[in-house]
Design an enzyme around this catalytic site. Structure first.
Site, PDB file in Angstrom:
ATOM      1  N   LYS A  87     -12.802  -0.302   5.522  1.00  0.00           N
ATOM      2  CA  LYS A  87     -12.956  -1.121   4.318  1.00  0.00           C
ATOM      3  C   LYS A  87     -14.124  -2.085   4.450  1.00  0.00           C
ATOM      4  O   LYS A  87     -14.977  -2.166   3.580  1.00  0.00           O
ATOM      5  CB  LYS A  87     -11.665  -1.917   4.049  1.00  0.00           C
ATOM      6  CG  LYS A  87     -10.421  -1.061   4.038  1.00  0.00           C
ATOM      7  CD  LYS A  87     -10.403  -0.059   2.905  1.00  0.00           C
ATOM      8  CE  LYS A  87      -9.175   0.823   2.979  1.00  0.00           C
ATOM      9  NZ  LYS A  87      -9.179   1.891   1.952  1.00  0.00           N
ATOM     10  N   TYR A 144       0.855  -1.199   0.000  1.00  0.00           N
ATOM     11  CA  TYR A 144       0.000   0.000   0.000  1.00  0.00           C
ATOM     12  C   TYR A 144       0.888   1.246   0.000  1.00  0.00           C
ATOM     13  O   TYR A 144       1.701   1.429   0.918  1.00  0.00           O
ATOM     14  CB  TYR A 144      -0.882  -0.055   1.244  1.00  0.00           C
ATOM     15  CG  TYR A 144      -1.536   1.227   1.686  1.00  0.00           C
ATOM     16  CD1 TYR A 144      -1.389   1.674   2.997  1.00  0.00           C
ATOM     17  CD2 TYR A 144      -2.344   1.983   0.828  1.00  0.00           C
ATOM     18  CE1 TYR A 144      -2.002   2.841   3.436  1.00  0.00           C
ATOM     19  CE2 TYR A 144      -2.952   3.149   1.262  1.00  0.00           C
ATOM     20  CZ  TYR A 144      -2.777   3.575   2.568  1.00  0.00           C
ATOM     21  OH  TYR A 144      -3.387   4.722   3.001  1.00  0.00           O
TER      22      TYR A 144
END
Lengths: 494, 443
Positions: free
Chosen positions: B277, B153
């Site tokens: 998420k 990420y």
């Protein structure tokens, strides 16, 4: 097992200080009008609980704000996804209007210069990360909010050098004091990056006079350093003199558009003025676009919940409500402060003249056995354990004169305040009587020590289940007494 | 905000403030810019750029909205707001007990009840961004290193390094074995750090992986934990996508690995989680650190003062996540919908002649466009990316932004849009691939 970092294992988090004991004692035995009338009254917590009853009806009348709707239509999805570190535009606009209103609209703020953070705790730390490198220093007038030791220093590695203020002039900042602090920093080979003031002051409860602000501005101009003005209590000014923000002074001297304008930064929060510390709403305001830009990116580490931004944008946008609220807030703060001051006066205890804040700076020097911090600690322990009131000793705020205490008044009912005053009056008279009976005094100390020491095992000290909230944690400077010394002192006093 | 023309500051800001470690000056931000200037809209701007670079979960909002409609007390503290006062004043860094309890239960449910979580080991932070930075502050000193498997990420470059002064040393993974982490790669990374005189303090893995979109196998998790034990370092497992696996059996949490070992060596393991998420609530800033190490829990809790979750939000989520019926249904339905989306995009890409890494989790897939590169280099990848951005009008994330050592891979998000928009995106890809076939035939 591998070690943790130096930051993790040092005690700059401030929570090993003996100050904690007051909190611990309170939590073990909290006063309750009905269930525990002999418990400890909490006067060490600078919270504003006087006007929450005004917020409740507003919430009832504005269900959309809570229900995450706009004109009856759900905007839940929009808010749930909103994580833009530039902040909810409507909220920033409403916030700057509110900030302007608090300053009598003598200054106006640009929403583009606002950085939202999860509380002023986060704002202050973020500014340190932006303005100073590890090992640099900021000058702070004493006495100051104990939390600064953690907020400004812990993860940043920045040092605090105190600007000592004394009762000789009402604890005002003077040029010799600032210069002395600057020299002290130089002696310690620390590069001074700026000055941080809290205005209105915690713990003094006073607003800074114009000449103090001029002094500070001249100083930072001369040394080419920053000035941070933590104005978290700006909305708690309940009587004259009215609040003068450093921004107002800069404008008044036509210093906007100069370099010094870009080196002055304000910190604000809704935790004190609106009594909403749980919602974590803080802000940095800066005229330096580079600072704003860096701080905004850093705010990723502590954004304000969009749910909360939405609620508060609606609330602050209701100008009629905020005007009424602030007016009532001032009235109630003023009354509660007056009750405390006059009550203490009747007990022969004076307070520093104050016009703001949620607390008074109380002079108990005449109650000390000697003009020492040991004596201050001893008095404090008696007040916490025997009188059953938790207050903050001046040494925890780095005051250089022993005998001063911060006593909060805005986090309780009038009746509780009356009771606290009553207890203090009894305590003071009992001291007067006991000074005639030394033997009785010795025995009291012995009892207090025995009870006190038995609660003071190192086990409970380091192994606490209930740490304090952010408001009260701070670090004790090394030359002040450690826990084990307190026990020894009580022994010696017996 | 508009950044005015910079006048040189007369007094220097900090090194941290002027450094570029926040990462926002990277070329990849051109993707965001292109989207911001010309965003796709189903109705108003059908030729705009489709955002496929944002790992958001928008497939299950209806479930959340339904819950809120039926449970007003979650957002309003009950009739007459009796709980408001207490909630507004609540700033204890322990966090609302009811919320921690609800989070522990939710995390257990996600893991099929195979492990238990102690609510008193949960530390709350304003998002996983804060949690990862906070853990780094606690586990490493400035100048130390964390080992992170690539691709990773892009935000880690900022979150783990910027204000902490800690360095990231990559554990290189490649397509030869589906980008799985190997003991050799771990050792190589460790040696690399040593050769740079960096003290390694820990490993940070994301499981399920971002950007790969796949869960790490339990044998590999065991290898990683063994490695951490052997080197006496920490292991941070960012399990932010744990509720976004397409089937419950695919994901193995590091917590299960520990349970299988009777929690031996647990004190070096720390889990990061968030509701951004799985529940699609990035705006609410809800992150957690779960640590098996008492000192880490205590210190993290104190440090969380800088990044507390709004008590208003804690209250809302405590209500929601304590509702067992709701959470069971949500977890199951969310998984099914993500699975469906994943199948849709994989099929669509396959039809266009594009292969992806086999995925089983997350909000994105890891697409292999290496056959399309002019040259097998980062430059080649950026050129291709530019074409996809400006001609095909899709913002996707090039592998180089994730520090992938093999050029040509791209992360493509599929859960932040409607099914219709996804179809449009797939059509565009199809068309693009057709055109390239034609071009190569004509060469």
């Amino acid at each position: 097992m591998g070690l943790l970092s130096r930051r993790a294992t040092c005690n700059t988090h401030g929570q090993d200080s003996s100050y904690f004991l007051g909190w611990q004692e309170y939590k073990k035995n909290p006063y309750n009008e009905v269930n525990n009338p002999n418990g400890i009254i909490q006067m060490g917590l600078a919270e504003n609980q006087l006007c929450l009853d005004l917020l409740e009806p507003w919430l009832m009348k504005n269900p959309d704000a809570l229900g995450l709707k706009r004109d009856g239509i759900s905007i839940f999805k929009e808010l749930a996804l909103f994580q833009d570190y530039n902040g909810f535009p409507a909220f920033k606009r409403a916030l700057v209007d509110f900030m302007g209103e608090i300053r009598g609209n003598k200054v106006s703020f640009d929403p583009n210069h606002v950085v939202l953070t999860a509380g002023a705790t986060s704002a202050n730390e973020t500014l340190m990360f932006c303005l100073a490198d590890q090992g640099d220093a900021f000058l702070l007038p004493t006495p100051y909010y104990p939390g600064f030791d953690r907020d400004l220093r812990w993860r940043t590695g920045v040092e605090i050098v105190p600007i000592h203020c004394t009762s000789s002039n009402g604890f005002k900042v003077t040029l010799p004091a600032i210069e002395q602090a600057y020299r002290q920093a130089q002696k310690r080979k620390l590069r001074v990056k700026g000055v941080l003031i809290t205005n209105p002051s915690n713990p003094l409860g006073t607003t800074m006079a114009r000449d103090e602000l001029y002094l500070l501005i001249n100083f930072i101009e001369d040394k080419q350093i920053h000035l941070i003005s933590d104005e978290i209590y700006a909305g708690t000014v309940f009587t004259s003199p009215s609040f003068v923000s450093v921004m107002e002074v800069l404008k008044g001297r036509n210093l906007d558009q100069t370099q010094v304008w870009e080196r002055v930064h304000i910190v604000y929060s809704l935790s004190k003025d609106l009594g909403l510390p749980g919602f974590r709403v803080g802000a940095i305001y800066s005229n330096d676009p580079v600072v704003v830009s860096a701080a905004i990116k850093m705010s990723s580490f502590g954004l304000v919940s969009s749910q909360t931004q939405y609620l508060l944008s609606a609330m602050l946008f209701d100008k009629k409500f905020t005007k009424e609220y602030m007016s009532e807030n001032h009235k109630r703060l003023q009354k509660q402060q007056k009750d405390l001051v006059s009550g203490l006066e009747k007990a022969g205890i004076r307070c520093l003249d104050s016009n703001a804040g949620l607390f008074c700076w109380v002079d108990m020097r005449h109650l000390l056995k000697s003009n020492t911090f040991e004596a201050e600690m001893e008095l404090w322990q008696k007040i916490v354990y025997h009188v059953k009131i938790n207050i903050s000793p001046g040494s925890s705020c780095h005051c250089i004169e022993p005998g001063w205490f911060r006593v909060c008044f805005a986090n309780m009912l009038e009746s509780t305040l009356k009771l606290a005053i009553q207890r203090l009056k009894s305590f003071v008279s009992s001291i007067a009587m006991k000074s005639q009976s030394h033997q009785e005094l010795k025995s009291l100390r012995r009892k207090a020590r025995n009870n006190w020491v038995s609660r003071l095992s190192l086990q409970s000290f380091y192994d606490r289940e209930q740490d304090t909230t952010t408001e009260v944690s701070f670090s004790y400077r090394p030359h002040f007494m450690s826990l084990s010394n307190i026990a020894a002192t009580l022994d010696a006093a017996a | 905000m508009v950044i005015e023309i910079e006048k040189p500051s007369s007094v220097r800001l900090s090194k941290v403030a002027i450094s570029k470690t926040h990462g926002e000056d990277s070329p990849y931000f051109a993707g965001w810019k292109a989207y911001d200037e010309n965003p796709y809209d189903e109705v108003h701007n059908q030729s705009g750029v489709i955002q496929m670079g944002l790992a958001e979960n928008q497939v299950s909002f209806d479930l959340l909205e339904k819950y809120l409609e039926e449970h007003h007390e979650a957002s309003s503290w009950g009739k007459g707001a009796p709980g408001f006062r207490e909630n507004a004043l609540f700033q204890d860094y322990h966090g609302l007990k009811s919320f921690r309890q609800a989070m522990a239960n939710f995390m257990e449910q996600i893991r099929g009840g195979k492990v238990k979580f102690d609510p008193d080991r949960i530390v709350l932070t304003a998002g996983a961004t804060a949690a990862n930075e906070l853990l780094t502050f606690i586990l490493a000193d400035p100048g130390d290193a964390l080992l992170v498997p690539t691709p990773y990420y892009p935000g880690f470059d900022r979150d783990l390094r910027w204000r902490t002064g800690v360095k990231i040393v990559p554990i290189h993974c490649n397509s030869s074995n589906n980008f799985q982490i190997t003991p050799q790669a771990l050792e190589a990374a460790y040696q690399s750090a040593e050769s740079m005189d960096l003290k390694v303090r820990g490993i940070l893995i994301t499981n399920p992986s971002n950007p790969l979109g796949s869960a790490i196998q339990s044998s590999i998790l065991n290898d990683i934990l063994d490695f951490a034990v052997h080197k006496n370092i920490h292991l941070v497992s960012d399990e932010i996508y744990s509720g976004s696996t397409f089937s419950p059996s695919e994901f193995v949490s590091i917590a299960e690995i520990l349970r299988n070992r009777n929690y031996k060596d647990a004190e070096r393991v720390h889990i990061v989680y968030s509701l951004s998420k799985d529940l699609g609530l990035p705006g609410f800033r809800v992150g957690t650190i779960y640590s098996y190490n008492d000192d880490v829990v205590t210190t993290a809790r104190r440090m969380s003062s800088f990044t507390l979750i709004s008590s208003q939000t804690q209250h809302l989520l405590a209500c929601m996540l304590s509702n067992h019926e709701f959470t069971q249904n949500y977890i199951k339905t969310n998984r099914e919908r993500l699975n469906k989306r994943y199948d849709m995009i994989i099929q669509g890409l396959k039809k266009a002649g594009i292969e992806c890494l086999k995925g089983n989790a997350g909000l994105f897939c890891w697409m292999n466009l290496s056959p399309l590169l002019n040259e097998p280099t980062r430059q080649g990848e950026l050129e291709l990316w530019n074409i996809i951005l400006n001609q095909v009008k899709l913002n996707i994330s090039p592998g180089s932004s994730c520090h992938c050592s093999e050029p040509g891979w791209f992360r493509v998000c599929f859960a932040n849009m409607s099914e219709q928009t996804l179809r449009v995106a797939l059509q565009r890809i199809h068309k693009f691939m057709e055109q390239r076939k034609v071009c190569s035939v004509n060469r």
